[in-house]
Design a protein around this motif. Sequence first.
Motif, PDB file in Angstrom:
ATOM      1  N   VAL A   1       0.367 -11.089 -25.141  1.00  0.00           N
ATOM      2  CA  VAL A   1      -1.008 -10.612 -25.274  1.00  0.00           C
ATOM      3  C   VAL A   1      -1.905 -11.847 -25.344  1.00  0.00           C
ATOM      4  O   VAL A   1      -1.579 -12.831 -26.019  1.00  0.00           O
ATOM      5  N   ILE A   2      -2.990 -11.784 -24.602  1.00  0.00           N
ATOM      6  CA  ILE A   2      -3.917 -12.917 -24.497  1.00  0.00           C
ATOM      7  C   ILE A   2      -5.309 -12.445 -24.876  1.00  0.00           C
ATOM      8  O   ILE A   2      -5.739 -11.360 -24.456  1.00  0.00           O
ATOM      9  N   CYS A   3      -6.010 -13.234 -25.702  1.00  0.00           N
ATOM     10  CA  CYS A   3      -7.426 -12.980 -25.969  1.00  0.00           C
ATOM     11  C   CYS A   3      -8.214 -14.218 -25.585  1.00  0.00           C
ATOM     12  O   CYS A   3      -7.681 -15.331 -25.595  1.00  0.00           O
ATOM     13  N   SER A   4      -9.490 -14.016 -25.272  1.00  0.00           N
ATOM     14  CA  SER A   4     -10.304 -15.147 -24.841  1.00  0.00           C
ATOM     15  C   SER A   4     -11.636 -15.196 -25.573  1.00  0.00           C
ATOM     16  O   SER A   4     -12.119 -14.187 -26.088  1.00  0.00           O
ATOM     17  N   ALA A   5     -12.212 -16.379 -25.618  1.00  0.00           N
ATOM     18  CA  ALA A   5     -13.582 -16.588 -26.101  1.00  0.00           C
ATOM     19  C   ALA A   5     -14.206 -17.667 -25.235  1.00  0.00           C
ATOM     20  O   ALA A   5     -13.508 -18.542 -24.743  1.00  0.00           O
ATOM     21  N   GLY A   6     -15.492 -17.573 -25.061  1.00  0.00           N
ATOM     22  CA  GLY A   6     -16.181 -18.620 -24.301  1.00  0.00           C
ATOM     23  C   GLY A   6     -16.717 -18.102 -22.988  1.00  0.00           C
ATOM     24  O   GLY A   6     -17.065 -16.921 -22.867  1.00  0.00           O
ATOM     25  N   ASN A   7     -16.750 -18.979 -22.001  1.00  0.00           N
ATOM     26  CA  ASN A   7     -17.370 -18.657 -20.706  1.00  0.00           C
ATOM     27  C   ASN A   7     -16.642 -17.509 -20.001  1.00  0.00           C
ATOM     28  O   ASN A   7     -15.429 -17.569 -19.773  1.00  0.00           O
ATOM     29  N   LEU A   8     -17.389 -16.477 -19.641  1.00  0.00           N
ATOM     30  CA  LEU A   8     -16.786 -15.283 -19.049  1.00  0.00           C
ATOM     31  C   LEU A   8     -16.219 -15.546 -17.656  1.00  0.00           C
ATOM     32  O   LEU A   8     -15.144 -15.044 -17.306  1.00  0.00           O
ATOM     33  N   ALA A   9     -16.918 -16.351 -16.865  1.00  0.00           N
ATOM     34  CA  ALA A   9     -16.438 -16.645 -15.506  1.00  0.00           C
ATOM     35  C   ALA A   9     -15.130 -17.441 -15.577  1.00  0.00           C
ATOM     36  O   ALA A   9     -14.173 -17.151 -14.835  1.00  0.00           O
ATOM     37  N   THR A  10     -15.075 -18.407 -16.468  1.00  0.00           N
ATOM     38  CA  THR A  10     -13.838 -19.179 -16.646  1.00  0.00           C
ATOM     39  C   THR A  10     -12.699 -18.250 -17.062  1.00  0.00           C
ATOM     40  O   THR A  10     -11.603 -18.272 -16.492  1.00  0.00           O
TER      41      THR A  10
END
Lengths: 223, 223
Positions: free
Chosen positions: A32-41
Amino acid sequence: MISDSRTSAGVDNISSYSKMWRYGVPGQRQFVICSAGNLATTQAVIAALERDIKNTEETSLLNVTDMHQAAEYIGKISVDVQEKAGGGSVFESTFLLAGEILGSQSALFMIYAQGNFIVSSSQVPFLQIGEMKYGKPILDRVIQESTATDRAVVCGLLSMDATLKSNLTVGPPIELYILQHGSLTLGRYRSFGEDDDYMRDLRKLWNTAMEDAIDAMPLLTLG
Amino acid sequence: MISDSRTSAGVDNISSYSKMWRYGVPGQRQFVICSAGNLATTQAVIAALERDIKNTEETSLLNVTDMHQAAEYIGKISVDVQEKAGGGSVFESTFLLAGEILGSQSALFMIYAQGNFIVSSSQVPFLQIGEMKYGKPILDRVIQESTATDRAVVCGLLSMDATLKSNLTVGPPIELYILQHGSLTLGRYRSFGEDDDYMRDLRKLWNTAMEDAIDAMPLLTLG
């Protein structure tokens, strides 16, 4: 893993995107992966991960041999994507990666924008990315390595709710995914919308509990 | 008003300075000021305030006619000091100013580095400066215009303790000053050192209360 779904480019340009992705082969590997920061990246990184799986590339989430290698692989993709966009802090994204691969240990990593990463430990039993400060105190006070999953879920949801309440750039739906160590099966998933009954009850009960707890604290005697 | 006393220029250069100043003439006027940001700017602003009082200047805290004028006066000094230092965000300081002047209303202001300021209100019953995010959720959940002083003190100390626990750049002693609206007398003051008995009890009881409260929350049922 718990994530919100608010994406903003200024307060007048708000969208809702999931920031949680789940991949797995039952009995073999679960991520499972979560992200924060630039949406395009973020979206470019996720697209690359999925393309590598589809094209059965030499390295993909389906053939990395341990979680460390998985973190390294995602970190490298993230750096490549940021460089392609021109580099600089505006294109940065950070990721949380949790999972388990058959024959290897389960792990939770935080992958920095620079592509390097750190792992959770008994001294650091939780990791946060993004708008983390509002929700950190309750985690600091409650979460330990020995904390039961049920309690950790309530604590994590309250931490996220505190962040929602204090910061406009964090918003519902909240997503929750529980991967069971050792099972290598799909985790349990739940999404909580704006009017979710459980979250509304939890928020209300917690506010009351806070007020009651404060009233139960010893008062300060001042001259 | 509650403040910490940690000043840092990097984690290897930490000092302890009070960030709270109190001025008053019993029966006439009472002020309390707290600061966050550049220490040199803060000290220069405070020195100027005290010099203006000593030299009985045309404008000083002893002759401004209302709290709005006091905030404007401090804001102007702050801007002058920052410009003298060369300007730029590194020299910025923000201030909280609370107080009351005979014949005028009591007020609480936040003075920005730019010299402008905002006032608290029934919708915004507390103001924070500096490292504010960790301590904001408990204030958001509990503090209202109608909150009794005793409860507000406990809540404020817990907010500050959450910040201490989560961020190395915030440290003891914690200082507390309670100005009684309408009294125009010196407020009640208390300093809490690292080993303060009350803070230690409060922290311990609060951690237990948090854990108990979480255990009392409805558990989430997942498929």
